[in-house]
Design an enzyme around this catalytic site. Structure first.
Site, PDB file in Angstrom:
ATOM      1  N   ARG A 165      10.553   4.826  42.864  1.00  0.00           N
ATOM      2  CA  ARG A 165      10.212   5.121  41.456  1.00  0.00           C
ATOM      3  C   ARG A 165       9.783   3.819  40.803  1.00  0.00           C
ATOM      4  O   ARG A 165      10.489   2.821  40.891  1.00  0.00           O
ATOM      5  CB  ARG A 165      11.400   5.694  40.694  1.00  0.00           C
ATOM      6  N   HIS A 176       4.499  12.691  39.176  1.00  0.00           N
ATOM      7  CA  HIS A 176       5.941  12.935  39.397  1.00  0.00           C
ATOM      8  C   HIS A 176       6.056  14.176  40.300  1.00  0.00           C
ATOM      9  O   HIS A 176       6.554  15.219  39.868  1.00  0.00           O
ATOM     10  CB  HIS A 176       6.617  13.158  38.040  1.00  0.00           C
ATOM     11  N   GLN A 226       9.312  16.422  40.904  1.00  0.00           N
ATOM     12  CA  GLN A 226       9.675  17.223  39.727  1.00  0.00           C
ATOM     13  C   GLN A 226       9.018  18.610  39.784  1.00  0.00           C
ATOM     14  O   GLN A 226       9.608  19.626  39.394  1.00  0.00           O
ATOM     15  CB  GLN A 226       9.231  16.469  38.464  1.00  0.00           C
ATOM     16  N   ASP A 258       7.584  17.240  27.385  1.00  0.00           N
ATOM     17  CA  ASP A 258       8.184  16.015  27.915  1.00  0.00           C
ATOM     18  C   ASP A 258       8.226  15.015  26.762  1.00  0.00           C
ATOM     19  O   ASP A 258       7.560  15.224  25.735  1.00  0.00           O
ATOM     20  CB  ASP A 258       7.303  15.491  29.075  1.00  0.00           C
ATOM     21  N   CYS A 268      11.386  18.400  31.794  1.00  0.00           N
ATOM     22  CA  CYS A 268      11.855  17.635  32.960  1.00  0.00           C
ATOM     23  C   CYS A 268      13.128  16.842  32.638  1.00  0.00           C
ATOM     24  O   CYS A 268      13.889  16.517  33.536  1.00  0.00           O
ATOM     25  CB  CYS A 268      10.756  16.696  33.447  1.00  0.00           C
ATOM     26  N   ARG A 292      16.151  20.086  41.025  1.00  0.00           N
ATOM     27  CA  ARG A 292      15.625  18.816  41.548  1.00  0.00           C
ATOM     28  C   ARG A 292      16.304  18.490  42.880  1.00  0.00           C
ATOM     29  O   ARG A 292      15.683  18.012  43.816  1.00  0.00           O
ATOM     30  CB  ARG A 292      15.914  17.652  40.572  1.00  0.00           C
TER      31      ARG A 292
END
Ligand code: CP
Ligand code: NVA
Length: 330
Positions: free
Chosen positions: A108, A135, A138, A231, A272, A317
């Site tokens: 990440r 991402h 996700q 988001d 998310c 996730r």
């Protein structure tokens, strides 16, 4: 022949076929069943993975750690302060060293090129745990959550409200275009996804039958939507000085009760996370003090309301990341 993604990296989802994505989703559902039933599944005992985080995380880190342990693997966590990466070891050297010790690498951080280079030089599967541009892990959790609600998502409409060119919005457009889900990016013209990515997604959408809509009109975004997604308005790595201009641009795209009413009655809300839906965070309180906003991208009533599914999404996730690690390492 069945789907086989062994040895592959997972960097953008652009290079995964709809069948491969389907396979990962089905696998994740099976892992979720096993986890809930208490059935052990240490299928990758003896393997080792390393998690490199140059940005902070709760969900992604915990999902990778728990999933790896459930699969019987060893896990090493490295944050920016605790490795030589980039300071004394070049990225290529770091990748080569890690590739000699670990069976897989999660990254990440900032540049998409970093995760691509890790994959290029390490010789082992690399999983993108979020970059400035994408991402992808996700997305599997998001689609899994939608399918748990609606079953087949083909032909349904998912609208992303807000900063429609951030990593999450980009990846949603990719996954929806591949799976035949109509995707709507709803935000100000200044924050629309890059033309090049839209083109690529339109190509994929031709094959899947998905529609891709870009609009700055919230009514058009919400109309007939099955999933309303948002988001945070300022992503990790963006300077705090941008809050003021971002708030001005994005305030009309807040997901609130009025907006939810414009969508289908059966619509669900996804996020998310993390989310600024109240003043219970240091940043949420700072923003309230400076700009008088009680909530940003989503109001608390929606976040706590009956249509919200973000905590199922957060749990998923772990199951989906487990599927990605298993499928690429088995
Ligand atoms: N959604 C997500 O990636 O959360 P974290 O930043 O906590 O990992
Ligand atoms: N767009 C957000 C997603 C967090 C999971 C960020 O990059 O900070």
């Amino acid at each position: 022949m069945g789907v086989d993604v062994r040895g592959r990296s997972f960097l953008t989802l652009l290079d995964y076929s709809p069948e491969e994505i389907r396979y990962l989703l089905d696998l994740a559902k099976e892992f979720k069943r096993m986890k809930h039933a208490g059935t052990l599944h240490e299928y990758l005992r003896g393997k080792q993975v390393v998690l490199l985080f140059e940005k902070t995380s709760t969900r992604t880190r915990c999902a990778f750690e728990v999933a790896a342990r459930d699969l019987g693997m060893g896990v090493t966590f490295l944050d920016p302060g605790s490795s030589q990466m980039g300071k004394k070891d070049s990225l290529a050297d770091t990748a080569k060293v890690l590739g000699r010790m670990f069976d897989g690498i999660e990254y990440r951080g900032f540049a998409q090129k970093t995760v691509e280079d890790l994959a290029k030089y390490s010789g082992v599967p690399v999983w993108n745990g979020l970059t400035d541009d994408f991402h992808p892990t996700q997305m599997l959790a998001d689609i899994m959550t939608c399918e748990e609600e609606f079953g087949d998502m083909r032909g349904r409409k998912l609208t992303f409200f807000g900063d429609a060119r951030n990593n999450v919005a980009n990846s949603l457009m990719v996954v929806c275009s591949k799976l035949g889900i109509n995707f709507c990016a709803c935000g100000p013209k200044e924050l629309m996804p890059a033309d090049e990515l839209v083109e690529k997604c339109r190509e994929a959408a031709k094959a899947s039958g998905a529609e891709i809509i870009l609009t700055d009109d919230i009514r058009k975004g919400a109309q007939d939507a099955d999933v309303l997604y948002t988001d945070i308005w300022l992503s990790m790595g963006e300077p705090a000085e941008l809050w003021e201009s971002r708030i001005k641009l994005l305030r009309p795209y807040q997901v609130n009760a009025e907006l939810m009413k414009m969508a289908k009655l059966s619509a669900i809300f996804l996020h998310c996370l993390p989310s600024f839906h109240d003043r219970e965070t240091t940043i949420g309180e700072e923003i309230y003090q400076k700009f008088g906003l009680e909530a940003m991208e989503v109001t608390n009533d929606v976040f706590l309301g009956p249509q919200a599914r973000q905590f199922d999404e957060a749990e998923n996730r772990m199951h989906t990341i487990k599927a990605v690690m298993y499928a690429t390492l088995k």
